[in-house]
Design an enzyme around this catalytic site. Structure first.
Site, PDB file in Angstrom:
ATOM      1  N   CYS A 242      -2.125  -4.514   5.132  1.00 48.58           N
ATOM      2  CA  CYS A 242      -1.895  -4.457   3.683  1.00 48.58           C
ATOM      3  C   CYS A 242      -0.567  -5.096   3.271  1.00 48.58           C
ATOM      4  O   CYS A 242      -0.327  -5.302   2.086  1.00 48.58           O
ATOM      5  CB  CYS A 242      -1.948  -3.013   3.210  1.00 48.58           C
ATOM      6  SG  CYS A 242      -3.472  -2.220   3.686  1.00 48.58           S
TER       7      CYS A 242
ATOM      8  N   ASN B 297      -7.925   0.255  -2.930  1.00 48.34           N
ATOM      9  CA  ASN B 297      -6.994  -0.441  -2.036  1.00 48.34           C
ATOM     10  C   ASN B 297      -7.703  -1.667  -1.450  1.00 48.34           C
ATOM     11  O   ASN B 297      -8.609  -1.529  -0.632  1.00 48.34           O
ATOM     12  CB  ASN B 297      -6.585   0.546  -0.929  1.00 48.34           C
ATOM     13  CG  ASN B 297      -5.680  -0.075   0.110  1.00 48.34           C
ATOM     14  OD1 ASN B 297      -5.502  -1.290   0.147  1.00 48.34           O
ATOM     15  ND2 ASN B 297      -5.115   0.757   0.969  1.00 48.34           N
TER      16      ASN B 297
ATOM     17  N   HIS C 249       1.975  -2.325  -3.233  1.00 46.72           N
ATOM     18  CA  HIS C 249       0.615  -2.358  -2.685  1.00 46.72           C
ATOM     19  C   HIS C 249      -0.161  -1.184  -3.285  1.00 46.72           C
ATOM     20  O   HIS C 249       0.328  -0.054  -3.348  1.00 46.72           O
ATOM     21  CB  HIS C 249       0.676  -2.250  -1.156  1.00 46.72           C
ATOM     22  CG  HIS C 249      -0.642  -1.977  -0.534  1.00 46.72           C
ATOM     23  ND1 HIS C 249      -1.761  -2.717  -0.827  1.00 46.72           N
ATOM     24  CD2 HIS C 249      -1.046  -1.028   0.355  1.00 46.72           C
ATOM     25  CE1 HIS C 249      -2.786  -2.245  -0.148  1.00 46.72           C
ATOM     26  NE2 HIS C 249      -2.386  -1.214   0.576  1.00 46.72           N
TER      27      HIS C 249
END
Ligand code: ACO
Length: 325
Positions: free
Chosen positions: A112, A282, A252
């Site tokens: 990520c 996500n 993020h």
């Protein structure tokens, strides 16, 4: 000194929407649990589109905004943990589909934090003078590596792609500071074994490997809060700036509660943090690219504004970029 300036951004998410209620029909969960624990309401899930399909669409949009032709690209970097194949890379597939015949192309794996790693890598190639126009992509079809029976992970993620073109220029509007970190000692907190490998000489195999995301959620939660707070602090120090100089922090997009805690520990108003995880969940390496493109299209950023992009994820990895837009 030469720097990379953002001359175009683009994003693409697959059209198929999966709501929390849809998930409640698949596993033992509820809209109330997912919303209150994560802030996520829905996510986009690929209905057959590959990671390179999403990456290509986002890249086309970024190219259009930039005004560059595909032949003017020197380098394509795609951050992903869900490539179509081990080889070719997603970046090479995108290069071919765009017709960017003059570009070198490779993928980068930092989970990520991938978009941050890719931006910093692009900036190095530009500042050394090796390349002028770099396409940075974060693209994922995380839905392919989810265990759709595991309610503790399948509710968290979504698919999508974000892209950015950095172009060499002198003067304002560039990366003012960056931080990258890795802590392989914490690798077991977030894993996804890729394939069952059989060694042809010894016959050894890890045939029982499960090719799905496994996560120690609470450990990642604690790490993420610390990582965001530390990265913001360090990148501000590197750039010689303070939080007051920063218009937005783009983290993020993993979990609203993580971001609320990070805001508290970094003494920054929560309103400074840009969130769109409610709509996308996500999307791993894609999340920062998608959100930045959305912010620019919504007119939230004007040239000269300073913004911190900050990521964390598998590895474990983390990183931040302080950018003058
Ligand atoms: N629906 C309903 N109940 C659930 C669900 C669900 N989807 N998932 C877990 N539960 C249950 C658990 O089974 C547990 O039940 P029990 O108490 O009967 O055992 C209870 O809810 C609490 O579970 P916890 O894991 O303690 O819940 P927590 O409050 O820690 O929230 C979460 C879990 C949301 C995963 C949180 O730990 C988190 O956000 N962690 C970080 C995740 C993250 O950001 N990952 C990605 C970062 S890196 C990257 O992007 C790849």
């Amino acid at each position: 000194m030469r720097h990379g300036v953002i001359i175009g951004t683009g994003s693409y998410t697959p059209p198929h929407v999966m709501t929390n209620d849809d998930l409640a029909g698949m596993v033992d969960t509820s809209d109330e649990w997912i919303s209150s624990r994560t802030g996520i309401k829905e996510r986009r899930i690929s209905a057959g589109e590959s990671t390179s399909d999403l990456a290509y669409e986002a890249s086309l949009r970024a190219l259009k905004v930039s005004g560059l032709s595909p032949e003017e690209l020197d380098l394509i970097i795609c951050a992903t943990i869900t490539p179509d194949y081990f080889m070719p890379s997603v970046a090479c597939t995108v290069q071919d589909r765009l017709g960017a015949g003059n570009a070198a192309a490779f993928d980068l794996s930092a989970a990520c934090t991938g978009f941050i790693y890719a931006m910093v890598t692009a900036e190095q190639f530009i500042s050394t003078g090796m390349y002028n126009n770099v396409l940075v992509i974060g693209a994922e079809t995380i839905s392919r590596i989810l265990d759709w029976d595991d309610r503790s992970t399948c509710v968290l993620f979504g698919d999508g792609a974000g892209a950015m073109i950095l172009s060499a220029a002198e003067g304002p509007g560039h990366i003012l500071g960056s931080v990258l970190t890795s802590d392989g000692g914490k690798q077991d907190y977030l894993t996804c074994p890729a394939v069952s490998l059989v060694n042809p000489y010894t016959g050894d195999s890890n045939a029982k490997c499960d090719p799905h995301i496994k996560m120690q959620g609470q450990e990642v939660f604690k790490y993420a809060i610390r990582a965001i707070t530390d990265c913001i602090d360090r990148v501000l120090n590197k750039a010689g700036l303070s939080l007051q100089d920063i218009k937005y922090i783009l983290p993020h997009q993993a979990n609203k509660r993580i971001i609320e805690q990070a805001a508290k520990f970094s003494n920054s108003p929560f309103e400074k943090f840009y969130l769109n995880l409610e709509d996308y969940g996500n999307t791993s390496a894609a999340s920062i690219g998608i959100a930045l493109d959305e912010m620019i299209r919504e007119g939230l950023l004007i040239r000269g504004d300073k913004i911190i992009l900050v990521g964390f994820g598998g590895g474990l990895t983390s990183g931040a970029v302080l950018l003058e837009y």
